[in-house]
Design a protein around this motif. Structure first.
Motif, PDB file in Angstrom:
ATOM      1  N   GLU A   1      28.194 -24.267 -62.132  1.00 31.23           N
ATOM      2  CA  GLU A   1      28.786 -24.317 -60.678  1.00 31.23           C
ATOM      3  C   GLU A   1      27.665 -24.241 -59.805  1.00 31.23           C
ATOM      4  O   GLU A   1      27.490 -24.957 -58.962  1.00 31.23           O
ATOM      5  CB  GLU A   1      29.766 -23.060 -60.219  1.00 31.23           C
ATOM      6  CG  GLU A   1      31.172 -23.424 -60.611  1.00 31.23           C
ATOM      7  CD  GLU A   1      31.679 -24.524 -60.047  1.00 31.23           C
ATOM      8  OE1 GLU A   1      31.914 -24.292 -58.547  1.00 31.23           O
ATOM      9  OE2 GLU A   1      31.878 -25.631 -60.546  1.00 31.23           O
ATOM     10  N   LEU A   2      26.384 -23.180 -59.915  1.00 32.33           N
ATOM     11  CA  LEU A   2      25.193 -23.261 -59.391  1.00 32.33           C
ATOM     12  C   LEU A   2      24.294 -24.825 -59.586  1.00 32.33           C
ATOM     13  O   LEU A   2      23.946 -25.062 -58.434  1.00 32.33           O
ATOM     14  CB  LEU A   2      24.515 -22.248 -59.866  1.00 32.33           C
ATOM     15  CG  LEU A   2      24.537 -20.926 -59.468  1.00 32.33           C
ATOM     16  CD1 LEU A   2      23.697 -19.938 -60.340  1.00 32.33           C
ATOM     17  CD2 LEU A   2      24.496 -20.571 -58.037  1.00 32.33           C
ATOM     18  N   VAL A   3      24.486 -25.295 -60.689  1.00 35.05           N
ATOM     19  CA  VAL A   3      23.781 -26.905 -60.562  1.00 35.05           C
ATOM     20  C   VAL A   3      24.739 -27.406 -59.867  1.00 35.05           C
ATOM     21  O   VAL A   3      23.918 -28.549 -59.193  1.00 35.05           O
ATOM     22  CB  VAL A   3      23.824 -27.208 -62.048  1.00 35.05           C
ATOM     23  CG1 VAL A   3      23.520 -28.399 -62.127  1.00 35.05           C
ATOM     24  CG2 VAL A   3      22.980 -26.230 -63.132  1.00 35.05           C
ATOM     25  N   ALA A   4      26.125 -27.420 -59.947  1.00 34.58           N
ATOM     26  CA  ALA A   4      26.703 -28.736 -59.073  1.00 34.58           C
ATOM     27  C   ALA A   4      26.444 -28.573 -57.630  1.00 34.58           C
ATOM     28  O   ALA A   4      26.361 -29.421 -57.108  1.00 34.58           O
ATOM     29  CB  ALA A   4      28.187 -28.394 -59.550  1.00 34.58           C
ATOM     30  N   LEU A   5      26.768 -27.279 -57.088  1.00 35.26           N
ATOM     31  CA  LEU A   5      26.604 -27.111 -55.841  1.00 35.26           C
ATOM     32  C   LEU A   5      25.154 -27.227 -55.368  1.00 35.26           C
ATOM     33  O   LEU A   5      24.962 -27.771 -54.213  1.00 35.26           O
ATOM     34  CB  LEU A   5      27.001 -25.564 -55.530  1.00 35.26           C
ATOM     35  CG  LEU A   5      28.419 -25.092 -55.793  1.00 35.26           C
ATOM     36  CD1 LEU A   5      28.693 -23.509 -55.568  1.00 35.26           C
ATOM     37  CD2 LEU A   5      29.170 -25.998 -54.508  1.00 35.26           C
ATOM     38  N   GLY A   6      24.258 -26.868 -56.148  1.00 35.72           N
ATOM     39  CA  GLY A   6      22.713 -27.081 -55.857  1.00 35.72           C
ATOM     40  C   GLY A   6      22.257 -28.553 -55.720  1.00 35.72           C
ATOM     41  O   GLY A   6      21.824 -29.106 -54.846  1.00 35.72           O
ATOM     42  N   THR A   7      22.866 -29.119 -56.577  1.00 35.23           N
ATOM     43  CA  THR A   7      22.741 -30.900 -56.534  1.00 35.23           C
ATOM     44  C   THR A   7      23.459 -31.348 -55.292  1.00 35.23           C
ATOM     45  O   THR A   7      22.888 -32.246 -54.948  1.00 35.23           O
ATOM     46  CB  THR A   7      23.196 -31.236 -57.938  1.00 35.23           C
ATOM     47  OG1 THR A   7      22.634 -30.698 -58.903  1.00 35.23           O
ATOM     48  CG2 THR A   7      22.834 -32.950 -57.906  1.00 35.23           C
ATOM     49  N   ALA A   8      24.566 -31.019 -55.182  1.00 39.36           N
ATOM     50  CA  ALA A   8      25.370 -31.649 -53.795  1.00 39.36           C
ATOM     51  C   ALA A   8      24.500 -31.208 -52.854  1.00 39.36           C
ATOM     52  O   ALA A   8      24.617 -32.249 -51.668  1.00 39.36           O
ATOM     53  CB  ALA A   8      26.815 -30.862 -53.867  1.00 39.36           C
ATOM     54  N   ASN A   9      24.214 -30.268 -52.553  1.00 35.07           N
ATOM     55  CA  ASN A   9      23.365 -29.915 -51.183  1.00 35.07           C
ATOM     56  C   ASN A   9      21.847 -30.568 -51.192  1.00 35.07           C
ATOM     57  O   ASN A   9      21.524 -31.035 -50.329  1.00 35.07           O
ATOM     58  CB  ASN A   9      23.245 -28.331 -50.892  1.00 35.07           C
ATOM     59  CG  ASN A   9      24.573 -27.685 -50.449  1.00 35.07           C
ATOM     60  OD1 ASN A   9      24.731 -28.024 -49.402  1.00 35.07           O
ATOM     61  ND2 ASN A   9      25.083 -26.922 -51.415  1.00 35.07           N
ATOM     62  N   LEU A  10      21.328 -30.726 -52.454  1.00 34.05           N
ATOM     63  CA  LEU A  10      19.929 -31.204 -52.539  1.00 34.05           C
ATOM     64  C   LEU A  10      20.300 -32.894 -52.148  1.00 34.05           C
ATOM     65  O   LEU A  10      19.423 -33.132 -51.455  1.00 34.05           O
ATOM     66  CB  LEU A  10      19.385 -31.032 -54.044  1.00 34.05           C
ATOM     67  CG  LEU A  10      17.970 -31.392 -53.956  1.00 34.05           C
ATOM     68  CD1 LEU A  10      17.006 -31.258 -52.958  1.00 34.05           C
ATOM     69  CD2 LEU A  10      17.612 -31.407 -55.496  1.00 34.05           C
ATOM     70  N   ILE A  11      21.158 -33.426 -52.866  1.00 33.70           N
ATOM     71  CA  ILE A  11      21.477 -34.656 -52.391  1.00 33.70           C
ATOM     72  C   ILE A  11      21.898 -34.920 -51.108  1.00 33.70           C
ATOM     73  O   ILE A  11      21.448 -35.890 -50.326  1.00 33.70           O
ATOM     74  CB  ILE A  11      22.397 -35.391 -53.460  1.00 33.70           C
ATOM     75  CG1 ILE A  11      21.672 -35.422 -54.861  1.00 33.70           C
ATOM     76  CG2 ILE A  11      22.827 -36.919 -52.981  1.00 33.70           C
ATOM     77  CD1 ILE A  11      22.733 -35.993 -55.987  1.00 33.70           C
ATOM     78  N   GLY A  12      22.643 -33.992 -50.667  1.00 33.39           N
ATOM     79  CA  GLY A  12      23.189 -34.090 -49.200  1.00 33.39           C
ATOM     80  C   GLY A  12      22.087 -33.801 -47.990  1.00 33.39           C
ATOM     81  O   GLY A  12      22.146 -34.680 -47.136  1.00 33.39           O
ATOM     82  N   SER A  13      21.167 -33.271 -48.430  1.00 29.77           N
ATOM     83  CA  SER A  13      20.044 -33.235 -47.471  1.00 29.77           C
ATOM     84  C   SER A  13      19.262 -34.484 -47.176  1.00 29.77           C
ATOM     85  O   SER A  13      18.636 -34.408 -46.066  1.00 29.77           O
ATOM     86  CB  SER A  13      19.002 -32.040 -47.913  1.00 29.77           C
ATOM     87  OG  SER A  13      18.121 -32.323 -49.186  1.00 29.77           O
ATOM     88  N   CYS A  14      19.287 -35.235 -48.147  1.00 26.05           N
ATOM     89  CA  CYS A  14      18.579 -36.628 -48.024  1.00 26.05           C
ATOM     90  C   CYS A  14      19.569 -37.429 -47.223  1.00 26.05           C
ATOM     91  O   CYS A  14      19.238 -38.685 -47.169  1.00 26.05           O
ATOM     92  CB  CYS A  14      18.525 -37.088 -49.485  1.00 26.05           C
ATOM     93  SG  CYS A  14      17.490 -36.058 -50.495  1.00 26.05           S
ATOM     94  N   PHE A  15      20.792 -37.174 -46.705  1.00 27.17           N
ATOM     95  CA  PHE A  15      21.667 -37.998 -46.263  1.00 27.17           C
ATOM     96  C   PHE A  15      22.049 -37.403 -44.724  1.00 27.17           C
ATOM     97  O   PHE A  15      22.930 -37.474 -44.194  1.00 27.17           O
ATOM     98  CB  PHE A  15      22.998 -38.534 -46.907  1.00 27.17           C
ATOM     99  CG  PHE A  15      22.721 -39.198 -47.956  1.00 27.17           C
ATOM    100  CD1 PHE A  15      22.703 -40.758 -47.760  1.00 27.17           C
ATOM    101  CD2 PHE A  15      22.476 -38.896 -49.384  1.00 27.17           C
ATOM    102  CE1 PHE A  15      22.555 -41.598 -48.721  1.00 27.17           C
ATOM    103  CE2 PHE A  15      22.222 -39.810 -50.354  1.00 27.17           C
ATOM    104  CZ  PHE A  15      22.021 -41.120 -50.178  1.00 27.17           C
ATOM    105  N   GLN A  16      21.069 -36.481 -44.324  1.00 30.37           N
ATOM    106  CA  GLN A  16      21.322 -35.662 -42.863  1.00 30.37           C
ATOM    107  C   GLN A  16      22.579 -34.847 -42.976  1.00 30.37           C
ATOM    108  O   GLN A  16      23.199 -34.607 -41.802  1.00 30.37           O
ATOM    109  CB  GLN A  16      21.437 -36.759 -41.775  1.00 30.37           C
ATOM    110  CG  GLN A  16      20.091 -37.502 -41.769  1.00 30.37           C
ATOM    111  CD  GLN A  16      20.071 -38.676 -40.576  1.00 30.37           C
ATOM    112  OE1 GLN A  16      21.173 -38.572 -39.955  1.00 30.37           O
ATOM    113  NE2 GLN A  16      19.028 -39.250 -40.461  1.00 30.37           N
TER     114      GLN A  16
END
Length: 669
Positions: free
Chosen positions: A375-390
């Motif tokens: 879950e940490l990996v999924a949430l971290g990846t979601a926010n990391l990729i999201g930060s690249c799309f403002q």
């Protein structure tokens, strides 16, 4: 009587009598207390022979691992059309909640409303592929949006800029830090971190944030935003400054804005109360999207009666329609990266705590397995990729996840459906929000803030009921610091004191004195059974109740000394000693399943100190896996191989028979 060598197997009741001398743990001449002694024995006494298990085929193992780490590959191949309609309806229902909420929470994050919708689309898409929860709905949350906005305001104050562009960059930067930190926590398997935050500290912080949000939104809800900017009340102003400003300018309230704010908030609160009151009688009432209805109603009324011409602030034309553009977050100034990272730490922990609670709740309800680390990996990846799309930070929410579950969500596809509907809105529906009043968005945010305060009275009442004064003091401290200083300092207090409390408890070695029950071979904690368990004169029986390692051995010597003098840690060290001098000490180490180098050194020093005082040291119930450490550290040679026993009663019998006990009142077992 000759000393016999050792094995760890307990004696059977048939082969021993109540008065037979059992000098130590050795039983046969063929065994010895050395590193090569087998840790396990078969019934015939031979060492266990381990057989090699044939490895699985590489391809099969690879497929299994891939399905584990990328959950979508596990559930998608067996997906059915019947399940799709359940997920479709659930995704549509959640969209009706998330769409206006995303627009509203962007106000808290200090970014344009469209970025709230971006923060739904990208994280939801990523999580649907990597997440393990089938019902978790991921998106912006009021609490984390407030923390992001607070960090943005602070950084803008430092760089003397309050423009939209810098706010977007800073929000994306905080989100990227949250993503990186959360991802790393998952990769190094720290999924247990949902337990480190003290509940009183967290409750005090969340309560304060709720109050901060309400006071901040009151400026907009009363139509005082323009006046606030003119008198110097900015995003970086404190909560106290805003409250004083509001109370000093109540005569300058914009009446239409105030009416729209109060009526829309009242509508939301009444509809929420009705849903809660009648949900058991009419279950379908829970799916009514009161926030979307409220937004649509006031948008229509504003357009119909041209309230914007009377001074009511509206969204107007929303820029950024369509798919979010790719843009790497770059800090406006390198010196402020550290400040953004500090906020990201608390956001990561708080967001994960709420998400994992939801995840575990519905995993238990529907009987499937989830992994906190994944879950940490999924949430971290979601926010990391999201930060690249403002995007700004997105996590799972309890309320909308509950709606998602009750609407029939069966798999992670429901989140993907929600993302597609919001994406559709980004392409085609944004013009319809032109006349949406900001006052209504503030009312939506205010309702979410009131929800943050919902559990506070119950928690305070419970702490008062059980006289948890320390917890109440911690709650009050965090609340007051957050309100009167800043959210940033409240963040530091929450994290800092939580870590201090964790360290305090982990460095406190759990040891207790055992007493003998009525001349039997039963020993109990004297503190728990003062009427049954009695001290054995001249002997201190100490039970070490946990594994020893570098963190919890620092105070071991001092605690042993206090137990030896007072018999109870609750006695103040300034008082006179209550216990008689000891001649022997027995350590019951059955629950000491692990021992690191630092703890071994401390044990050696403790044994040496007792020997210098002429006190005999004995160990009871030594684990097989600790033998090598004891041998290599020299503890066996120092204490003597004949001072290791299976039972406390055996050690006492040995002490008595070998004249180590001068007290004549001792009765052999």
């Amino acid at each position: 009587m000759s000393q016999t060598p050792f094995n760890f197997e307990p004696q059977s009741a048939e082969t021993s009598t109540s008065h037979e001398l059992v000098p130590n743990q050795y039983e046969s001449d063929t065994d010895s207390f050395n590193e090569s002694t087998p840790l396990k024995r078969s019934s015939s006494g031979d060492s266990i022979t381990y057989t090699n298990i044939p490895p699985k085929e590489t391809w099969s193992t690879f497929k299994t691992r891939v399905k584990y780490y990328i959950p979508v590959l596990g559930w998608l191949p067996s997906y059915s059309l019947g399940t799709f309609w359940n997920d479709f309806f659930a995704g549509l229902t959640v969209t009706a909640i998330l769409l206006p909420s995303g627009l509203s929470y962007s106000v808290l994050a200090k970014v344009p409303p469209v970025h709230g919708l971006y923060s739904i689309v990208i994280p939801a898409i990523v999580y649907s592929f990597l997440g393990t929860s089938r019902q978790l709905s991921i998106g912006p949350e009021a609490l984390v949006a407030m923390l992001v906005g607070s960090s943005v305001s602070q950084q803008q104050k430092y760089i003397s800029r309050e423009d939209t562009e810098s706010a977007i960059i800073l929000a994306s930067l905080v989100t990227s830090f949250v993503g990186i930190l959360t991802l790393l926590l998952g990769l190094i398997r720290l999924g247990f971190l949902d337990s480190i935050l003290s509940k009183p500290l967290l409750r005090g912080f969340i309560t304060a944030v709720g109050v901060v949000i309400i006071i901040e939104q009151l400026v907009s809800m009363l139509g005082l935003s323009e006046l606030a900017r003119n008198v110097g009340i900015t995003h970086g102003s404190s909560t106290v400054q805003r409250f004083v400003f509001i109370m000093s300018n109540l005569d300058k309230v914009h009446h239409l804005t105030a009416i729209v704010s109060i009526t829309s908030l009242t509508l939301l609160l009444i509809s929420g109360f009705i849903k809660t009151k009648f949900v058991k009688t009419y279950p379908s009432i829970q799916f009514i999207p009161e926030i979307l209805i409220c937004v649509a109603l006031y948008t229509f009324l504003c357009a119909k009666f041209e309230w914007d011409a009377e001074g009511l602030n509206i969204l107007g034309a929303i820029k950024g329609s369509g798919f979010p553009k790719f843009s790497l977050p770059k800090p406006p100034h390198a010196s402020h990266i550290k400040d953004c990272f500090e906020t990201a730490v608390l956001i990561s922990v708080i967001g994960f705590v709420e998400s994992i609670v939801v995840t575990k709740t519905y995993a238990t309800k529907h009987n499937y397995a989830v992994s906190p680390n994944r879950e940490l990996v999924a949430l971290g990846t979601a926010n990391l990729i999201g930060s690249c799309f403002q995007c700004f930070v997105a996590y799972g929410g309890m309320a909308r996840s509950g709606i998602n579950d009750r609407a029939g969500a069966k798999t992670q596809l429901s989140g993907l459906v929600t993302a597609m509907f919001v994406l559709f809105s980004l392409f085609f529906l944004l013009p319809y929000f032109y006349y949406l009043p900001y006052a209504v968005l503030s009312a939506v945010v205010c309702k979410a803030a009131l929800h943050l305060l919902h559990e506070t009275p119950h928690d305070i009442k419970f702490m008062y009921k059980i006289s948890a004064w320390t917890d109440l003091a911690l709650l009050a401290l965090t609340f007051l610091v957050t309100i009167f200083v800043s959210v940033q300092y409240g963040t530091l207090i929450s994290i800092g004191l939580s870590l201090v409390l964790v360290v305090k408890h982990s460095t406190y070695p759990r040891i207790t004195i055992l007493g003998r029950v009525s001349n039997s071979d039963t020993f109990k904690r004297i503190k728990d059974y003062p009427d049954q368990a009695e001290h054995v004169e001249g002997v201190l029986v100490v039970k070490i109740e946990e594994p020893l390692y570098f963190a919890n051995t620092g105070q071991l010597k001092d605690r042993l000394r206090r137990l030896e003098e007072f018999g109870d840690m609750s006695v103040h060290p300034s008082e006179e000693a209550r216990m008689s001098p000891i001649e022997n000490i027995i350590f019951d180490i059955e629950t000491m399943e692990d021992l690191d180098a630092s703890a071994t050194i401390i044990l050696v020093e403790i044994v040496e100190a007792y020997h210098r005082r002429g006190v005999n040291v004995f160990f009871v119930k030594l684990h097989d896996n600790q033998k090598k450490a004891f041998i290599r550290a020299g503890l066996v040679d120092m204490v003597g191989a004949d001072h290791f026993f299976r039972r406390i009663a055996d050690a006492l019998d040995y002490i008595y028979r070998n004249g180590y006990l001068n007290f004549t009142g001792y009765t052999s077992i």
